[in-house]
Scaffold this active site. Sequence first.
Site, PDB file in Angstrom:
ATOM      1  N   ASP A   1     -27.499 -22.512  18.011  1.00  0.00           N
ATOM      2  CA  ASP A   1     -27.090 -23.253  19.223  1.00  0.00           C
ATOM      3  C   ASP A   1     -26.469 -22.378  20.310  1.00  0.00           C
ATOM      4  O   ASP A   1     -26.465 -21.159  20.123  1.00  0.00           O
ATOM      5  CB  ASP A   1     -25.875 -24.110  18.836  1.00  0.00           C
ATOM      6  CG  ASP A   1     -24.343 -23.393  18.422  1.00  0.00           C
ATOM      7  OD1 ASP A   1     -24.808 -22.352  17.464  1.00  0.00           O
ATOM      8  OD2 ASP A   1     -23.277 -23.698  18.665  1.00  0.00           O
TER       9      ASP A   1
ATOM     10  N   GLU B   1     -22.074 -22.952  15.943  1.00  0.00           N
ATOM     11  CA  GLU B   1     -21.117 -21.879  16.034  1.00  0.00           C
ATOM     12  C   GLU B   1     -20.242 -22.171  17.207  1.00  0.00           C
ATOM     13  O   GLU B   1     -19.144 -21.708  17.189  1.00  0.00           O
ATOM     14  CB  GLU B   1     -22.128 -20.637  16.203  1.00  0.00           C
ATOM     15  CG  GLU B   1     -21.085 -19.253  16.000  1.00  0.00           C
ATOM     16  CD  GLU B   1     -20.326 -18.890  17.312  1.00  0.00           C
ATOM     17  OE1 GLU B   1     -19.659 -17.921  17.255  1.00  0.00           O
ATOM     18  OE2 GLU B   1     -20.932 -19.224  18.597  1.00  0.00           O
TER      19      GLU B   1
END
Length: 486
Positions: free
Chosen positions: A78, A145
């Site tokens: 991400d 994350e």
Amino acid sequence: MTALNQLYPQPLWQWFETICSIPHPSKHEQALSAHIQAWAKEKGLDFIEDKVGNLIIKKPASVGMENRKVVCIQAHLDMVPQKNSDKIHDFEKDPIEAYVDGDWVTANGTTLGADNGIGMSSALAILGSTDIKHGPLEVLLTIDEEAGMTGAFGLEAGVLEADILINTDSEQEGEIYMGCAGGVDAEITVPMTWEAVEPSQKAYKLTISGLKGGHSGVNIHMGRGNANKLLARFLFSHAEELSLELANFTGGSLRNAIPREAEVTFTIPEEKLARLQELSAFYQELVRAELAIADPDFTFTLSETETPKQVMAEESQDDFIALLNTCPNGVERMSDDVAGVVETSLNVGVISTETEHVSILCLIRSLIDSGRSQVEGNLTSLAQLADAEVEFSGAYPGWKPDNSSEVMALVNETYHDIYKKEPDIMVIHAGLECGLFKKPYPNMDMVSIGPTIRYPHGPDEKVLIETVGQYWELLLAVLERIPARS
């Protein structure tokens, strides 16, 4: 974006160009993961997607290197979705408009996603190579994350075989990271009582914009303005004088990004407008002078707006403004053990006005548990004084430095051999996933490296092209030098 795939090393930049073309903000990584899985299948690589959505891809060793220790190269799928207020961009649908700007690669009005897209690109480029020497290899790409470390929390024991993990989420070439801060989210909920708007009141909006923002760990010590705190300061100083009645406070978008923008909607008596204009102009010049070096483009804008349906009752408003104004923010303490590194910090990240309350979302970071606990206590005391509530969630551990780490020593030695200078061995105040990986894999030897990335988590994010090549060369040299299994 044509120029990107001509940069060195081409396989890495070609992957980064692809990653930029596929939307992948936190919690929306599925399309990118599916693309990588289809590619891995085409390449004949073994892969699995675990229960939470992490992607693990495995590649056999190069010929003659089958007896080397197993290495896992790790990155997260991400990226942080941040944009300038005048930029039209849907992070769930639109590609990142990356381009070369002199010695850097940056994006047009949005975050670039070099954090951690460059690391991910390096791992995928190695998986697709036929001429890079390495032992048995695993690549771990985690989800979410940036918004909660969901992937790292959900990683189970037994999925990885690696003896060594190389995290690629560091952001300074020439530095080797062997430890990081832990953190916890804090949400303060201030209860609200509302009342009707007096017919004689006029509605206005004050907006803060133009701040640099940035990563709430990496940039927290740089003295940049926090839009939420700056707006609270103005309200605390002048709300009573202006007979200001607050209807809405909105600021920031991520708990781990320093807020660049915030706005309040409110009403005042019509006869107070001239004084409001005077005070807002004075405040803009005051803050610009204070932040002339750290945040020179601060803007404080006053505009008319539609009359709100309701405003905060006086006691609710006073409690909220006082709490936000006095809430700690920024560096709490520098480390005694690691020179120049922040030990404990707090970022007042996101403020939203709801039907029954105002929510203040913060991220506490600390290299030590006691530092985190102290700030938790401070926020709890503040909440009690304001008749508010505070809830802590998503706590993740720090990554404790290990001076006996063999892989850290190997990276250090390799860097020196290549560049004929000593790298800096560092502990980073940002949160890396390594601390969480230590729970299912306590014996895994870990290190973190990466290229130079500036202003991550903000639309000024950029990566220094030369350092991407240096990071790549270091990573490949380390893989070739991984020792045999004992």
